[in-house]
Write a protein that holds these residues in place. Structure first.
Motif, PDB file in Angstrom:
ATOM      1  N   VAL A  55       8.238  -0.073  -6.880  1.00  0.00           N
ATOM      2  CA  VAL A  55       7.707  -0.759  -5.936  1.00  0.00           C
ATOM      3  C   VAL A  55       6.132  -0.807  -6.233  1.00  0.00           C
ATOM      4  N   VAL A  56       5.399  -1.606  -5.908  1.00  0.00           N
ATOM      5  CA  VAL A  56       3.899  -1.663  -6.007  1.00  0.00           C
ATOM      6  C   VAL A  56       3.229  -2.308  -4.890  1.00  0.00           C
ATOM      7  N   LEU A  57       2.377  -1.737  -4.288  1.00  0.00           N
ATOM      8  CA  LEU A  57       1.757  -2.135  -3.252  1.00  0.00           C
ATOM      9  C   LEU A  57       0.219  -2.334  -3.494  1.00  0.00           C
ATOM     10  N   ILE A  58      -0.325  -3.810  -3.595  1.00  0.00           N
ATOM     11  CA  ILE A  58      -1.626  -4.203  -3.615  1.00  0.00           C
ATOM     12  C   ILE A  58      -2.412  -4.124  -2.379  1.00  0.00           C
ATOM     13  N   GLU A  59      -3.244  -3.299  -1.962  1.00  0.00           N
ATOM     14  CA  GLU A  59      -3.926  -3.351  -0.579  1.00  0.00           C
ATOM     15  C   GLU A  59      -5.420  -3.006  -0.820  1.00  0.00           C
ATOM     16  N   ASP A  60      -6.356  -3.810  -0.251  1.00  0.00           N
ATOM     17  CA  ASP A  60      -7.723  -3.889  -0.416  1.00  0.00           C
ATOM     18  C   ASP A  60      -8.116  -3.694  -1.970  1.00  0.00           C
ATOM     19  N   VAL A  65       1.851   3.083  -6.019  1.00  0.00           N
ATOM     20  CA  VAL A  65       3.119   2.928  -6.585  1.00  0.00           C
ATOM     21  C   VAL A  65       4.075   3.956  -5.804  1.00  0.00           C
ATOM     22  N   LYS A  66       5.245   3.810  -6.076  1.00  0.00           N
ATOM     23  CA  LYS A  66       6.322   4.863  -5.671  1.00  0.00           C
ATOM     24  C   LYS A  66       6.281   5.057  -4.244  1.00  0.00           C
ATOM     25  N   SER A  67       6.348   6.517  -3.721  1.00  0.00           N
ATOM     26  CA  SER A  67       6.214   6.833  -2.333  1.00  0.00           C
ATOM     27  C   SER A  67       5.011   6.546  -1.741  1.00  0.00           C
ATOM     28  N   ARG A  72       2.826   3.739   2.383  1.00  0.00           N
ATOM     29  CA  ARG A  72       1.505   2.902   3.112  1.00  0.00           C
ATOM     30  C   ARG A  72       2.219   1.464   3.673  1.00  0.00           C
ATOM     31  N   ILE A  73       3.321   1.047   2.980  1.00  0.00           N
ATOM     32  CA  ILE A  73       3.917  -0.217   3.691  1.00  0.00           C
ATOM     33  C   ILE A  73       4.722   0.204   5.071  1.00  0.00           C
ATOM     34  N   GLY A  74       5.213   1.362   5.047  1.00  0.00           N
ATOM     35  CA  GLY A  74       5.844   1.740   6.459  1.00  0.00           C
ATOM     36  C   GLY A  74       4.710   1.874   7.537  1.00  0.00           C
ATOM     37  N   ARG A  75       3.354   2.416   6.972  1.00  0.00           N
ATOM     38  CA  ARG A  75       2.413   2.473   8.205  1.00  0.00           C
ATOM     39  C   ARG A  75       2.231   1.309   8.751  1.00  0.00           C
ATOM     40  N   PRO A  94       4.686  15.358  -5.153  1.00  0.00           N
ATOM     41  CA  PRO A  94       5.641  15.376  -6.122  1.00  0.00           C
ATOM     42  C   PRO A  94       7.156  15.266  -5.541  1.00  0.00           C
ATOM     43  N   LEU A  95       7.206  15.808  -4.367  1.00  0.00           N
ATOM     44  CA  LEU A  95       8.544  15.779  -3.577  1.00  0.00           C
ATOM     45  C   LEU A  95       8.950  14.508  -3.439  1.00  0.00           C
ATOM     46  N   ARG A  96       7.795  13.747  -2.618  1.00  0.00           N
ATOM     47  CA  ARG A  96       8.055  12.604  -2.295  1.00  0.00           C
ATOM     48  C   ARG A  96       8.310  11.361  -3.526  1.00  0.00           C
ATOM     49  N   ASN A  97       7.812  11.768  -4.606  1.00  0.00           N
ATOM     50  CA  ASN A  97       8.137  10.952  -5.839  1.00  0.00           C
ATOM     51  C   ASN A  97       9.313  11.303  -6.389  1.00  0.00           C
ATOM     52  N   PHE A  98       9.876  12.527  -6.244  1.00  0.00           N
ATOM     53  CA  PHE A  98      11.214  13.175  -6.672  1.00  0.00           C
ATOM     54  C   PHE A  98      12.284  12.285  -5.930  1.00  0.00           C
ATOM     55  N   VAL A  99      12.066  12.261  -4.782  1.00  0.00           N
ATOM     56  CA  VAL A  99      13.183  11.582  -4.071  1.00  0.00           C
ATOM     57  C   VAL A  99      13.252  10.212  -4.136  1.00  0.00           C
ATOM     58  N   TYR A 100      12.050   9.537  -4.404  1.00  0.00           N
ATOM     59  CA  TYR A 100      11.999   8.037  -4.796  1.00  0.00           C
ATOM     60  C   TYR A 100      12.636   7.856  -6.218  1.00  0.00           C
ATOM     61  N   ASP A 101      12.272   8.678  -7.032  1.00  0.00           N
ATOM     62  CA  ASP A 101      12.953   8.363  -8.323  1.00  0.00           C
ATOM     63  C   ASP A 101      14.390   8.459  -8.123  1.00  0.00           C
TER      64      ASP A 101
END
Length: 134
Positions: A55-60, A65-67, A72-75, A94-101
Motif C-alpha cells: 500500500v502506498v499513501l501519497i499525502e502532501d 508505504v507499509k505500516s 497515516r490512513i487510519g489517523r 521495524p516491528l510494525r513493518n514485520f507485522v505488515y509483511d
C-alpha cells in the motif's frame, strides 16, 4: 491535493481494504488508484519508481508505504480507528513493518478468490482517479 491511496489492483484483500477505508472515511478525504492503472503507474514513477505490491499513501507530496501508510490512513478515519492508528505509531517501525509483511504474504489467502475483482459501488467509483491530479 487530496491524499491518494495506491493499492494492488490484483488483490481481493486490497479491494476489500479500499472499501473498508471508504466506509470509514466520512469526509471522503481519500482518492484511490490501482497500482496497475495508468494513473497508478505514473504516480509510482513520481515516487522515484516505488515498487508496487505494498500500500502506498501519497499525502502532501510525500510517499508513505507499509505500516506508515496504514497508520497515516487510519489517523484520518472516524473514531475509534484514528485513535488506534495514533497508538500504533508508538510501536517501533521495524516491528510494525514485520507485522505488515506477515499479513501481506498471506493476503491472497485471507479473502476467498474470485474469477474477477468486483466493481466498487457507484459512490465509491467516483473517488477513483482516472487521470493524474494536478
Amino acid at each position: 491535493m487530496q491524499p491518494i491511496i495506491l493499492f494492488d489492483g490484483d488483490c481481493l484483500f486490497c479491494h476489500a481494504s479500499v472499501q473498508w477505508v471508504a466506509a470509514r472515511d466520512r469526509k471522503a478525504v481519500f482518492r484511490f488508484a490501482s497500482q496497475q492503472s495508468a494513473v497508478g503507474r505514473a504516480l509510482l514513477e513520481r515516487g522515484n519508481g516505488l515498487a508496487g505490491g505494498t500500500v502506498v499513501l501519497i499525502e502532501d507530496g510525500c510517499y508513505y508505504v507499509k505500516s506508515d501508510a496504514v497508520l497515516r490512513i487510519g489517523r484520518r478515519l472516524a473514531w475509534p480507528w484514528n485513535m488506534l492508528a495514533a497508538a500504533g505509531f508508538l510501536v517501533p517501525r521495524p516491528l510494525r513493518n514485520f507485522v505488515y509483511d506477515q499479513i501481506a504474504v498471506r493476503r491472497h489467502r485471507l479473502i476467498r478468490q474470485h474469477d474477477r475483482c468486483p466493481l466498487p459501488p457507484p459512490e465509491l467509483r467516483a473517488r477513483f482517479l482516472d487521470e493524474l491530479p494536478r
